[in-house]
Design a protein around this motif. Structure first.
Motif, PDB file in Angstrom:
ATOM      1  N   UNK A  89       8.105  -5.640  -5.086  1.00  0.00           N
ATOM      2  CA  UNK A  89       8.705  -6.813  -5.720  1.00  0.00           C
ATOM      3  C   UNK A  89       9.958  -6.412  -6.497  1.00  0.00           C
ATOM      4  N   UNK A  90       9.856  -5.319  -7.264  1.00  0.00           N
ATOM      5  CA  UNK A  90      10.996  -4.873  -8.068  1.00  0.00           C
ATOM      6  C   UNK A  90      12.162  -4.449  -7.185  1.00  0.00           C
ATOM      7  N   UNK A  91      11.864  -3.818  -6.055  1.00  0.00           N
ATOM      8  CA  UNK A  91      12.948  -3.383  -5.164  1.00  0.00           C
ATOM      9  C   UNK A  91      13.719  -4.578  -4.619  1.00  0.00           C
ATOM     10  N   UNK A  92      13.007  -5.617  -4.200  1.00  0.00           N
ATOM     11  CA  UNK A  92      13.686  -6.812  -3.678  1.00  0.00           C
ATOM     12  C   UNK A  92      14.493  -7.482  -4.787  1.00  0.00           C
ATOM     13  N   UNK A  93      13.897  -7.579  -5.970  1.00  0.00           N
ATOM     14  CA  UNK A  93      14.601  -8.198  -7.093  1.00  0.00           C
ATOM     15  C   UNK A  93      15.863  -7.413  -7.442  1.00  0.00           C
ATOM     16  N   UNK A  94      15.762  -6.086  -7.478  1.00  0.00           N
ATOM     17  CA  UNK A  94      16.918  -5.269  -7.816  1.00  0.00           C
ATOM     18  C   UNK A  94      18.003  -5.378  -6.746  1.00  0.00           C
ATOM     19  N   UNK A  99      23.353  -7.298  -5.520  1.00  0.00           N
ATOM     20  CA  UNK A  99      24.280  -8.074  -4.691  1.00  0.00           C
ATOM     21  C   UNK A  99      25.058  -9.082  -5.531  1.00  0.00           C
ATOM     22  N   UNK A 100      24.346  -9.736  -6.468  1.00  0.00           N
ATOM     23  CA  UNK A 100      25.026 -10.716  -7.323  1.00  0.00           C
ATOM     24  C   UNK A 100      26.040 -10.032  -8.236  1.00  0.00           C
ATOM     25  N   UNK A 101      25.711  -8.842  -8.731  1.00  0.00           N
ATOM     26  CA  UNK A 101      26.652  -8.105  -9.577  1.00  0.00           C
ATOM     27  C   UNK A 101      27.837  -7.603  -8.763  1.00  0.00           C
ATOM     28  N   UNK A 102      27.573  -7.123  -7.548  1.00  0.00           N
ATOM     29  CA  UNK A 102      28.670  -6.666  -6.678  1.00  0.00           C
ATOM     30  C   UNK A 102      29.676  -7.781  -6.440  1.00  0.00           C
ATOM     31  N   UNK A 103      29.166  -8.993  -6.266  1.00  0.00           N
ATOM     32  CA  UNK A 103      30.046 -10.123  -5.958  1.00  0.00           C
ATOM     33  C   UNK A 103      30.980 -10.453  -7.112  1.00  0.00           C
ATOM     34  N   UNK A 104      30.615 -10.054  -8.323  1.00  0.00           N
ATOM     35  CA  UNK A 104      31.441 -10.352  -9.495  1.00  0.00           C
ATOM     36  C   UNK A 104      32.094  -9.107 -10.070  1.00  0.00           C
ATOM     37  N   UNK A 105      31.774  -7.946  -9.516  1.00  0.00           N
ATOM     38  CA  UNK A 105      32.330  -6.697 -10.040  1.00  0.00           C
ATOM     39  C   UNK A 105      31.609  -6.179 -11.265  1.00  0.00           C
ATOM     40  N   UNK A 106      30.449  -6.746 -11.591  1.00  0.00           N
ATOM     41  CA  UNK A 106      29.705  -6.313 -12.773  1.00  0.00           C
ATOM     42  C   UNK A 106      28.865  -5.082 -12.455  1.00  0.00           C
ATOM     43  N   UNK A 107      28.595  -4.282 -13.475  1.00  0.00           N
ATOM     44  CA  UNK A 107      27.753  -3.112 -13.321  1.00  0.00           C
ATOM     45  C   UNK A 107      26.327  -3.386 -13.772  1.00  0.00           C
ATOM     46  N   UNK A 108      25.441  -2.419 -13.513  1.00  0.00           N
ATOM     47  CA  UNK A 108      24.023  -2.538 -13.878  1.00  0.00           C
ATOM     48  C   UNK A 108      23.597  -1.297 -14.653  1.00  0.00           C
ATOM     49  N   UNK A 109      22.859  -1.511 -15.710  1.00  0.00           N
ATOM     50  CA  UNK A 109      22.267  -0.413 -16.463  1.00  0.00           C
ATOM     51  C   UNK A 109      20.758  -0.605 -16.477  1.00  0.00           C
ATOM     52  N   UNK A 319      10.749 -16.988  -4.269  1.00  0.00           N
ATOM     53  CA  UNK A 319      12.178 -16.864  -3.929  1.00  0.00           C
ATOM     54  C   UNK A 319      12.817 -15.756  -4.759  1.00  0.00           C
ATOM     55  N   UNK A 320      12.439 -14.517  -4.464  1.00  0.00           N
ATOM     56  CA  UNK A 320      12.838 -13.386  -5.307  1.00  0.00           C
ATOM     57  C   UNK A 320      14.354 -13.256  -5.374  1.00  0.00           C
ATOM     58  N   UNK A 321      15.016 -13.360  -4.225  1.00  0.00           N
ATOM     59  CA  UNK A 321      16.471 -13.208  -4.205  1.00  0.00           C
ATOM     60  C   UNK A 321      17.160 -14.265  -5.059  1.00  0.00           C
ATOM     61  N   UNK A 322      16.678 -15.502  -4.966  1.00  0.00           N
ATOM     62  CA  UNK A 322      17.260 -16.582  -5.768  1.00  0.00           C
ATOM     63  C   UNK A 322      17.026 -16.352  -7.252  1.00  0.00           C
ATOM     64  N   UNK A 323      15.849 -15.830  -7.605  1.00  0.00           N
ATOM     65  CA  UNK A 323      15.563 -15.535  -9.005  1.00  0.00           C
ATOM     66  C   UNK A 323      16.560 -14.516  -9.549  1.00  0.00           C
ATOM     67  N   UNK A 324      16.828 -13.463  -8.777  1.00  0.00           N
ATOM     68  CA  UNK A 324      17.777 -12.452  -9.220  1.00  0.00           C
ATOM     69  C   UNK A 324      19.181 -13.008  -9.359  1.00  0.00           C
TER      70      UNK A 324
END
Length: 358
Positions: A89-94, A99-109, A319-324
């Motif tokens: 579940x966590x892998x799909x969510x991440x 993908x959502x961060x990539x689309x905006x140029x944001x990073x993840x910590x 809807x894991x992808x939509x939640x993320x």
């Protein structure tokens, strides 16, 4: 050239580099921030001065503080860091968050810790614009720490009914009811339930009353959904064995050892996560118990592994992808309008469920 620091160990500043290279402070700044607008010979002169003086570039923390944003999202959990990579579940969510961060140029910590003290430090020191908190365990503590940072945050699978917390989840009662109804419509009347954790005390046989006191709302609500549907068709839920797991192979296999040692074995297993359902399929195969010929299994989550398991897993798909995607949007936009959102779930029927053999 001047040494790295003065006798008083003052750090070399950009102004020192500009003076040594014979350029303005603005030009020296552009060499590091926007080199494409500076003539090549000037760039080389400034870089040579910087290298000779041991200057590595402007402090990114200062730039971020001036901008007021770091363009990064913290993803926090009270689980070990390995949770992000080990749990389906966590892998799909991440993947969705990435993908959502990539689309905006944001990073993840990624923010995790082995104990509460370290978790508090990691959240307080994370250089981020806001947090997405995985409330699979220790959700209340995560929410408390995120609030203390006074940054935007969104909770996933929040184990609280606090309407003041921005949260994204699903209707666990309705989803569990779909799973149980599917099996009762196939004629099943002998059930067993493998639960998510109720508390932090380990795993083992448990009761309906103990689950009702569980720390985690997903555990409570999924059992309520199962039992409401089973009761509707006349199943005596007081006779349904319930085994608390910690959502791993060891506890799931111990649970099935216990359940199938009983005098009356189930024809259907309701598992509160796909991860435990997949472990259950492995145990049943090891014991030469046919799925779905002898026992049907239904999971909950909709992780990709369920579609390729042997047999493919019937499950309740979140809807894991939509939640993320929504969580990232809420943090980056932060217009104050996001509160709580419950997304619909869907029953996906595959080959792990079939008619009752009895």
């Amino acid at each position: 050239m001047a040494p790295l620091t003065s006798a008083k160990t003052r750090p070399v500043r950009l102004a020192d580099i500009a003076k040594a290279a014979g350029v303005s402070h603005g030009t020296a700044s552009n060499v590091f921030a926007r080199p494409e607008i500076v003539r090549e010979e000037v760039r080389e002169r400034v870089k040579a001065a910087a290298e000779a003086m041991g200057y590595g570039g402007p402090d990114p923390k200062g730039r971020l503080l001036r901008a007021g944003k770091v363009n990064a999202i913290g993803v926090a959990t009270a689980e070990p860091l390995s949770y992000f990579f080990d749990d389906p579940f966590a892998r799909v969510m991440m993947a969705s968050i990435s993908q959502a961060c990539d689309a905006t140029g944001a990073g993840i910590s990624l923010v995790s810790a082995a104990n509460n003290e370290q978790l508090a430090w990691n959240i307080q020191s994370a250089l981020v614009d806001g947090f997405i908190v995985f409330c699979v365990d220790g959700g209340s503590r995560l929410v408390e720490l995120a609030r203390e940072r006074k940054l935007p945050f969104v909770a996933l699978d929040l184990d609280s009914d606090d309407d003041a917390v921005a949260a994204i989840g699903v209707d666990n009662i309705a989803g569990a009811g779909l799973a149980a109804r599917h099996l009762t419509e196939l004629g099943h009347r002998r059930f067993a339930v493998l639960t998510l954790p109720c508390a932090d005390a380990g795993f083992g046989p448990t009761t309906r009353e103990q689950v009702e006191m569980a720390l985690y709302s997903a555990t409570r609500d999924r059992l309520r959904g199962y039992f409401a549907e089973l009761s509707r068709v006349g199943v005596d839920v007081s006779r349904v064995p319930i085994y608390e797991t910690v959502n791993d192979e060891k506890s799931v296999w111990a649970g099935l050892d216990h359940i199938f040692a009983g005098a009356e074995t189930p024809t259907a297993i309701l598992a509160m996560s796909d991860r435990m359902a997949l472990h259950a399929l492995d145990w049943l195969r090891q014991h030469d118990i046919s799925v779905p010929g002898d026992v049907s299994v239904v999971g909950f989550d909709g992780v990709p592994e369920g579609a390729i398991s042997k047999p493919p897993l019937t499950t309740i798909v979140q809807p894991i992808a939509e939640m993320g995607r929504l969580a990232v949007k809420a943090i980056l936009e932060n217009d104050g309008s996001f509160s709580r959102q419950s997304l619909p779930v869907q029953l996906v029927v595959r080959a792990s469920s079939g008619p009752s053999p009895a």
